[in-house]
Design an enzyme around this catalytic site. Structure first.
Site, PDB file in Angstrom:
ATOM      1  N   HIS A 161      -0.127   4.020   0.960  1.00  0.00           N
ATOM      2  CA  HIS A 161       0.478   3.014   1.884  1.00  0.00           C
ATOM      3  C   HIS A 161      -0.615   2.871   2.724  1.00  0.00           C
ATOM      4  CE1 HIS A 161       2.909   1.276   4.585  1.00  0.00           C
ATOM      5  NE2 HIS A 161       3.817   0.934   3.621  1.00  0.00           N
TER       6      HIS A 161
ATOM      7  N   ASP B 181       8.664   2.768  -2.960  1.00  0.00           N
ATOM      8  CA  ASP B 181       8.963   2.348  -4.528  1.00  0.00           C
ATOM      9  C   ASP B 181       8.917   3.482  -5.380  1.00  0.00           C
ATOM     10  OD1 ASP B 181       9.303  -0.218  -3.691  1.00  0.00           O
ATOM     11  OD2 ASP B 181       7.309  -0.733  -3.561  1.00  0.00           O
TER      12      ASP B 181
HETATM   13  N1  CMC Z   1      -3.440   5.287  -6.654  1.00  0.00           N
HETATM   14  C1  CMC Z   1      -4.582   5.635  -6.637  1.00  0.00           C
HETATM   15  N2  CMC Z   1      -5.325   5.375  -5.772  1.00  0.00           N
HETATM   16  C2  CMC Z   1      -5.012   4.653  -4.479  1.00  0.00           C
HETATM   17  C3  CMC Z   1      -3.694   4.378  -4.329  1.00  0.00           C
HETATM   18  C4  CMC Z   1      -2.902   4.586  -5.426  1.00  0.00           C
HETATM   19  N3  CMC Z   1      -1.769   4.169  -5.372  1.00  0.00           N
HETATM   20  N4  CMC Z   1      -3.404   3.984  -3.296  1.00  0.00           N
HETATM   21  C5  CMC Z   1      -4.700   3.949  -2.631  1.00  0.00           C
HETATM   22  N5  CMC Z   1      -5.410   4.430  -3.423  1.00  0.00           N
HETATM   23  C6  CMC Z   1      -7.048   4.809  -3.121  1.00  0.00           C
HETATM   24  C7  CMC Z   1      -7.976   3.694  -3.375  1.00  0.00           C
HETATM   25  O1  CMC Z   1      -8.298   3.508  -4.720  1.00  0.00           O
HETATM   26  C8  CMC Z   1      -9.139   3.782  -2.438  1.00  0.00           C
HETATM   27  O2  CMC Z   1      -9.721   4.557  -2.721  1.00  0.00           O
HETATM   28  P1  CMC Z   1     -11.299   4.521  -2.415  1.00  0.00           P
HETATM   29  O3  CMC Z   1     -11.570   4.669  -0.880  1.00  0.00           O
HETATM   30  O4  CMC Z   1     -11.898   5.745  -3.369  1.00  0.00           O
HETATM   31  O5  CMC Z   1     -11.884   3.365  -3.081  1.00  0.00           O
HETATM   32  C9  CMC Z   1      -8.014   4.412  -0.916  1.00  0.00           C
HETATM   33  O6  CMC Z   1      -7.049   4.940  -1.626  1.00  0.00           O
HETATM   34  C10 CMC Z   1      -7.612   3.289  -0.115  1.00  0.00           C
HETATM   35  O7  CMC Z   1      -6.994   2.398  -0.915  1.00  0.00           O
HETATM   36  P2  CMC Z   1      -6.721   0.665  -0.692  1.00  0.00           P
HETATM   37  O8  CMC Z   1      -6.152  -0.078  -2.027  1.00  0.00           O
HETATM   38  O9  CMC Z   1      -7.852   0.289   0.054  1.00  0.00           O
HETATM   39  O10 CMC Z   1      -5.274   0.797   0.513  1.00  0.00           O
HETATM   40  P3  CMC Z   1      -4.555  -0.102   1.172  1.00  0.00           P
HETATM   41  O11 CMC Z   1      -4.277   0.201   2.313  1.00  0.00           O
HETATM   42  O12 CMC Z   1      -5.540  -1.440   1.014  1.00  0.00           O
HETATM   43  O13 CMC Z   1      -3.461  -0.402  -0.092  1.00  0.00           O
HETATM   44  C11 CMC Z   1      -1.333  -0.003  -1.067  1.00  0.00           C
HETATM   45  C12 CMC Z   1      -2.055   0.150   0.267  1.00  0.00           C
HETATM   46  C13 CMC Z   1      -0.039   0.275  -0.888  1.00  0.00           C
HETATM   47  C14 CMC Z   1      -1.552  -1.521  -1.703  1.00  0.00           C
HETATM   48  C15 CMC Z   1      -2.088   0.807  -2.064  1.00  0.00           C
HETATM   49  O14 CMC Z   1      -1.900   2.039  -1.781  1.00  0.00           O
HETATM   50  C16 CMC Z   1      -1.501   0.662  -3.522  1.00  0.00           C
HETATM   51  O15 CMC Z   1      -2.114  -0.320  -4.380  1.00  0.00           O
HETATM   52  N6  CMC Z   1      -0.522   1.443  -3.827  1.00  0.00           N
HETATM   53  C17 CMC Z   1       0.108   1.171  -5.390  1.00  0.00           C
HETATM   54  C18 CMC Z   1       1.170   0.104  -5.121  1.00  0.00           C
HETATM   55  C19 CMC Z   1       2.166   0.346  -4.570  1.00  0.00           C
HETATM   56  O16 CMC Z   1       2.995   1.345  -4.710  1.00  0.00           O
HETATM   57  N7  CMC Z   1       2.851  -0.538  -3.510  1.00  0.00           N
HETATM   58  C20 CMC Z   1       3.821  -0.640  -2.883  1.00  0.00           C
HETATM   59  C21 CMC Z   1       3.434  -0.144  -1.443  1.00  0.00           C
HETATM   60  S1  CMC Z   1       5.124   0.374  -0.327  1.00  0.00           S
HETATM   61  C22 CMC Z   1       6.152  -0.821  -0.388  1.00  0.00           C
HETATM   62  C23 CMC Z   1       5.861  -2.257  -0.009  1.00  0.00           C
HETATM   63  O17 CMC Z   1       5.031  -2.536   1.101  1.00  0.00           O
HETATM   64  O18 CMC Z   1       6.139  -3.147  -0.612  1.00  0.00           O
END
Ligand code: CMC
Length: 379
Positions: free
Chosen positions: A261, A315
């Site tokens: 998140h 989720d």
């Molecule tokens: N699995 C593996 N690695 C992850 C994940 C994950 N679910 N989430 C973040 N990371 C890692 C990512 O690879 C990155 O690593 P590095 O710095 O080594 O490249 C680091 O953590 C930062 O990730 P990011 O994608 O830049 O983080 P963000 O704040 O832009 O994204 C997020 C947040 C929720 C989109 C992301 O965590 C994600 O894609 N999660 C999976 C999808 C998910 O479950 N979404 C529901 C979110 S909660 C309900 C909602 O809001 O709808």
């Protein structure tokens, strides 16, 4: 002038001043208008929490009774909207039907401006009341059944279940569904809320505001993740395989759905409440095997992803709960929308009460001063 600093995903950039909800991502704290979401999920119910979010304070008895009656009064949808839903492809995603149906509501109830608070409040009631009817009707129609008319003697959550399945839910199922709606109702400046505020800032009508937010919610990085969690658990297939699968997924830089998140660096408090609810549902039904896989995956992820601040989000457990209630997978995100419409509308009201159109900057990285080369001279 030098370029302003660009923050991908607008991370840490405030997009509004808001008094609706608050997150402390280190303490796993989420409050709606100052009240912890865990307390609301336990003590309140969706209609009351909706008033709280929209108006800023808990309702008095008469306010709540009037609000509840107005919502019940507005549940039906026009037969021509039903016809429009009938003409949509039955294998299309219900989020598309919900987005189209919501935009169409704006044609049945045109608003030439958003300057009249009484008209705006009517639209708020209408949207909260009718979204569940649109979702349930599209689902019934696509599987070849008649849509079921809403009932006025049931609460919001129970009526939605009734319109889906044609039977009343038990008290325990109603409680779980209602708590799920509360948990999903609002969550500060997430992508769909931002989308709602941007559309609202143009003074577009609230049906356009909500339909744009629904489109944003549908993506797999946002609301769509709840469906993908179940696909992932199916792919993992067994609790024994969970850790090996995770190690491989992390090594190949796969995103683990239902984890991570932007704001929470600990387990999302909503995931904790949902897990408790899941345990309660499973006491009444069966404990699904997917839940065993999920808890094993969570333990492995605590070890592997925990040090990076990546923990289960809302989720991760919601889909398992819904699946256990017999709800089809592609309705999980529409249910998220049925709840989140309250947050979107609260932000819309807040936005237009002190509006300035969103018009951010960009950091230009393209070419400039190029010559136009006639087509025949281009090689
Ligand atoms: N699995 C593996 N690695 C992850 C994940 C994950 N679910 N989430 C973040 N990371 C890692 C990512 O690879 C990155 O690593 P590095 O710095 O080594 O490249 C680091 O953590 C930062 O990730 P990011 O994608 O830049 O983080 P963000 O704040 O832009 O994204 C997020 C947040 C929720 C989109 C992301 O965590 C994600 O894609 N999660 C999976 C999808 C998910 O479950 N979404 C529901 C979110 S909660 C309900 C909602 O809001 O709808």
């Amino acid at each position: 002038m030098s370029n302003p600093e660009f923050r991908p995903g607008l991370a840490d950039v405030p997009a509004a001043e808001s008094g609706i909800s608050f997150i402390d991502g280190k303490r796993a704290r989420l409050e709606y208008r100052g009240i912890a979401v865990e307390t609301l999920a336990k003590e309140s119910f969706f209609e009351e929490t909706s008033w709280l979010l929209l108006k800023g304070d808990l309702p008095r008895q008469k306010e709540l009774a009037d609000f509840d009656a107005a919502l019940k009064e507005e549940r039906c949808i026009h037969f021509r909207l039903l016809d429009a839903l009938k003409s949509l492809p039955e294998n299309g995603h219900p989020m598309g039907a919900l987005q189209a149906g919501t935009a169409a509501l704006g044609m049945f109830h045109p608003m030439s401006n958003v300057l009249n608070p009484a008209n705006n409040w009517e639209a708020v009631i209408r949207l909260i009341a009718k979204l569940p009817t649109i979702v349930a009707a599209f689902h019934r129609l696509r599987v070849g059944h008649e849509a079921i008319a809403p009932r006025q003697d049931l609460g919001h959550a129970a009526n939605f279940y009734y319109m889906l399945f044609g039977k009343e839910p038990s008290a325990a199922v109603t409680r779980v569904l209602d708590a799920c709606l509360i948990l999903h109702a609002e969550h500060t400046m997430n992508a769909s809320t931002f989308s709602a505020r941007v559309t609202g800032s143009t003074l577009a009508n609230p049906y356009a505001v909500i339909s744009s937010a629904i489109g944003t919610l549908s993506g797999p990085l946002h609301g769509g993740a709840n469906e993908e969690v179940l696909d992932m658990l199916e792919e993992i297939a067994s609790a024994e395989n969970a850790k090996t699968w995770l190690v491989d997924a992390v090594a190949t830089k796969k995103k683990i759905m239902g984890f991570g998140h932007r704001v929470y660096k600990v387990k999302d408090p909503r995931a904790t409440v949902l897990q408790d609810l899941a345990e309660k549902v499973f006491a009444e039904t069966n404990r699904p095997y997917a839940y065993n896989i999920a808890t094993t995956l969570e333990s492995a992820a605590n070890e592997i992803l925990g040090p990076k601040g990546i923990y289960p989000n809302v989720d991760f457990y919601s889909g398992i709960v819904y699946q256990n209630l017999g709800i089809p997978k592609d309705l999980f995100t529409p249910i998220f929308a049925i709840a989140r419409v309250v947050g979107w509308l609260s932000h819309w009201l807040e936005q237009i009460s002190n509006n300035r159109i969103y018009r951010p900057e960009q950091v230009f990285v393209g070419k400039s001063d190029q010559h136009y080369i006639p087509l025949e001279q281009r090689t």
